[in-house]
Scaffold this motif. Structure first.
Motif, short mmCIF file in Angstrom:
data_model
loop_
_atom_site.label_atom_id
_atom_site.label_comp_id
_atom_site.label_asym_id
_atom_site.label_seq_id
_atom_site.Cartn_x
_atom_site.Cartn_y
_atom_site.Cartn_z
N GLU A 79 0.77 -1.31 0.14
CA GLU A 79 0.01 0.21 0.14
C GLU A 79 0.55 1.58 0.03
O GLU A 79 1.76 1.67 0.92
CB GLU A 79 -0.83 0.14 1.30
N ASP A 80 0.63 1.93 -0.68
CA ASP A 80 1.83 3.58 -1.19
C ASP A 80 0.46 4.36 -0.99
O ASP A 80 -0.93 4.16 -0.78
CB ASP A 80 1.73 3.39 -2.55
N ILE A 81 1.00 5.71 -0.71
CA ILE A 81 0.11 6.64 -0.28
C ILE A 81 -0.65 7.54 -2.10
O ILE A 81 0.31 7.98 -2.89
CB ILE A 81 0.53 7.98 0.32
N ASP A 82 -1.61 7.96 -2.48
CA ASP A 82 -1.57 7.91 -3.54
C ASP A 82 -0.93 9.53 -3.50
O ASP A 82 -1.21 10.97 -2.84
CB ASP A 82 -3.49 9.19 -3.71
N VAL A 83 -0.41 9.71 -5.02
CA VAL A 83 0.36 11.02 -4.66
C VAL A 83 0.20 12.11 -4.66
O VAL A 83 1.18 13.20 -4.58
CB VAL A 83 1.35 10.94 -6.33
N PHE A 84 -0.97 12.50 -4.74
CA PHE A 84 -1.62 13.90 -5.07
C PHE A 84 -1.86 14.49 -3.82
O PHE A 84 -1.69 14.95 -3.17
CB PHE A 84 -2.71 13.81 -6.05
N ARG A 85 -2.55 13.36 -2.82
CA ARG A 85 -2.62 12.94 -1.77
C ARG A 85 -1.05 13.57 -0.96
O ARG A 85 -1.13 14.45 0.12
CB ARG A 85 -2.78 12.09 -0.85
N ALA A 86 -0.21 12.81 -1.51
CA ALA A 86 0.70 13.00 -0.35
C ALA A 86 1.84 14.91 -0.63
O ALA A 86 2.31 14.77 0.31
CB ALA A 86 2.26 11.70 -1.44
N VAL A 87 1.45 14.44 -1.96
CA VAL A 87 2.00 15.76 -2.86
C VAL A 87 1.21 17.36 -1.50
O VAL A 87 2.01 18.03 -0.78
CB VAL A 87 1.44 17.10 -3.69
N ARG A 88 -0.14 17.65 -1.28
CA ARG A 88 -0.94 17.57 -0.58
C ARG A 88 -0.88 17.97 1.09
O ARG A 88 -0.43 19.09 1.77
CB ARG A 88 -2.47 17.52 -0.79
N LEU A 89 -0.43 16.51 1.79
CA LEU A 89 -0.13 16.72 2.80
C LEU A 89 1.30 17.12 3.25
O LEU A 89 1.60 17.45 3.86
CB LEU A 89 -0.03 14.49 3.18
N VAL A 90 2.07 17.09 2.44
CA VAL A 90 3.07 17.39 2.11
C VAL A 90 3.19 19.17 1.86
O VAL A 90 4.24 19.32 3.56
CB VAL A 90 4.50 17.21 1.80
N ARG A 91 2.69 19.47 1.84
CA ARG A 91 2.68 21.47 2.08
C ARG A 91 1.40 21.52 2.75
O ARG A 91 2.20 22.70 3.98
CB ARG A 91 1.61 21.54 0.35
N ALA A 92 1.02 20.22 3.28
CA ALA A 92 -0.31 21.06 4.68
C ALA A 92 1.08 20.96 5.69
O ALA A 92 0.67 21.66 6.94
CB ALA A 92 -1.10 19.94 4.73
N ALA A 93 1.92 20.66 5.87
CA ALA A 93 2.91 20.12 6.99
C ALA A 93 3.70 21.20 6.73
O ALA A 93 4.55 20.91 7.61
CB ALA A 93 2.80 18.59 6.84
N GLY A 94 3.85 22.26 5.31
CA GLY A 94 4.71 22.99 5.99
C GLY A 94 6.20 22.66 5.11
O GLY A 94 7.28 22.83 4.94
N GLY A 95 6.14 21.64 4.00
CA GLY A 95 7.16 21.28 3.77
C GLY A 95 7.39 21.37 2.04
O GLY A 95 5.90 22.16 1.47
N VAL A 96 8.12 20.39 1.61
CA VAL A 96 8.81 21.05 0.15
C VAL A 96 9.00 19.85 -0.61
O VAL A 96 9.74 18.58 -0.18
CB VAL A 96 9.81 21.91 -0.01
N PRO A 97 7.63 19.58 -1.54
CA PRO A 97 8.05 17.46 -2.23
C PRO A 97 8.53 17.99 -3.54
O PRO A 97 7.98 18.71 -3.76
CB PRO A 97 6.74 17.64 -2.36
N VAL A 98 9.42 17.09 -3.38
CA VAL A 98 10.14 16.62 -4.42
C VAL A 98 10.60 15.42 -5.28
O VAL A 98 10.68 14.58 -4.68
CB VAL A 98 11.59 16.95 -4.60
N PHE A 99 10.02 15.27 -6.67
CA PHE A 99 9.91 13.77 -7.51
C PHE A 99 10.95 13.59 -7.06
O PHE A 99 12.16 13.94 -8.13
CB PHE A 99 9.25 13.99 -8.66
N ALA A 100 11.23 12.24 -6.80
CA ALA A 100 12.77 11.52 -6.94
C ALA A 100 12.74 11.17 -8.16
O ALA A 100 12.05 10.25 -8.25
CB ALA A 100 13.05 10.91 -5.85
#
Length: 290
Positions: free
Chosen positions: A175-196
């Motif tokens: 099980e993984d995180i839907d990538v759009f949800r992951a981007v939203r969660l990271v931003r909501a936590a004040g983080g910066v998402p970068v595609f590895a």
């Protein structure tokens, strides 16, 4: 904090908090020993190594606290797995904490099922020993690979991930995180998402450019271009796409210790891109040694 144009910055490294072979303290000491000025700890789906890395931070080294999130794009069938590097996010943001805990539990349950499949075929591996080898960190297939190596069944991690073993015959979905949800969660936590490593075709299927365009609109901040699994042509493709979309570009080793041959600092991030990451974050700040 080092921000000079000559700073050596590696923004993707793993410790024993997930599937690396150096503990967090050893990781930051190794980063200083190879002359890095800034290093990121980005264990899979966990912040478990952050505190130890901060406590052990050597003089002259700054630490970026992050994680590598296990994601999936469900726009095709079967869905395509991908990894999202999340930098400087608040480790106590409830939704993100809950999602990472869910993924870690799913990873552990999958690992135990894989071990049962191996045991059913008469392969003598112990789930208890594998858990102990993970040292309380996020359990993954690399830990099972080490058990296969210890049992003398394969010689290397690469062989363990081949089709006869964990790459196909004993591979189970996780099980993984839907990538759009992951981007939203990271931003909501004040983080910066970068595609590895977004164009690493040697790892398997990759997502289309159209998805990266959509992710950029959803809050994706950058693309990792300089990575050992990218060919020169793939690196150039990533840089072109990032320029078109106004995304920052990173480079990194994706260091795992002895699980891989790549060394810390093998690829690095330009200081200007690093400054953009810091400026875009509002979760936690980089930590500089005293």
């Amino acid at each position: 904090m080092t921000t000079a144009a000559t700073a050596r910055i590696d923004l993707h490294a793993h410790s024993t908090a997930s599937d690396g072979t150096l503990n967090p303290a050893e990781l930051v000491r190794a980063a200083a020993a190879v002359g890095l000025d800034i290093v990121a700890i980005t264990d899979h789906d966990t912040t478990g190594g952050w505190a130890e890395a901060v406590r052990a931070l050597p003089p002259g080294l700054s630490l970026v606290r992050g994680a590598e999130l296990s994601c999936r794009w469900y726009g095709v069938e079967p869905a395509i797995p991908l990894h999202l590097l999340a930098y400087l996010f608040d480790p106590e943001e409830p939704e993100l904490v809950a999602e990472l805990a869910r993924v870690r539990l799913a990873r552990e349950e999958r690992g135990e099922r894989i071990v049962r499949l191996l045991q059913a075929d008469g392969i003598k591996v112990s789930w208890r020993e594998i858990l102990a080898g993970a040292g309380g960190g996020t359990v993954g297939r690399p830990h099972i690979a080490q058990a296969l190596i210890r049992a003398g069944l394969v010689a290397t991690t690469t062989e363990a991930f081949g089709p006869d073993w964990l790459g196909e015959r004993y591979r189970l979905p996780k099980e993984d995180i839907d990538v759009f949800r992951a981007v939203r969660l990271v931003r909501a936590a004040g983080g910066v998402p970068v595609f590895a490593h977004p164009r690493a075709t040697r790892r398997g299927r990759i997502v289309p450019d159209e998805l990266i365009v959509e992710l950029a609109a959803a809050g994706l901040a950058g693309l990792e271009a300089d990575h050992e699994d990218h060919s020169p042509a793939e690196r150039a493709q990533v840089r072109r796409l990032a320029a078109e979309l106004g995304l920052l570009v990173t480079g990194s080793s994706d260091f795992h210790g002895t699980h891989k041959t790549v060394q810390l600092g093998a690829n690095t991030t330009d200081p200007e891109a690093y400054e953009r990451i810091v400026a875009a974050s509002s979760g936690v700040t980089p930590v500089a040694s005293g």
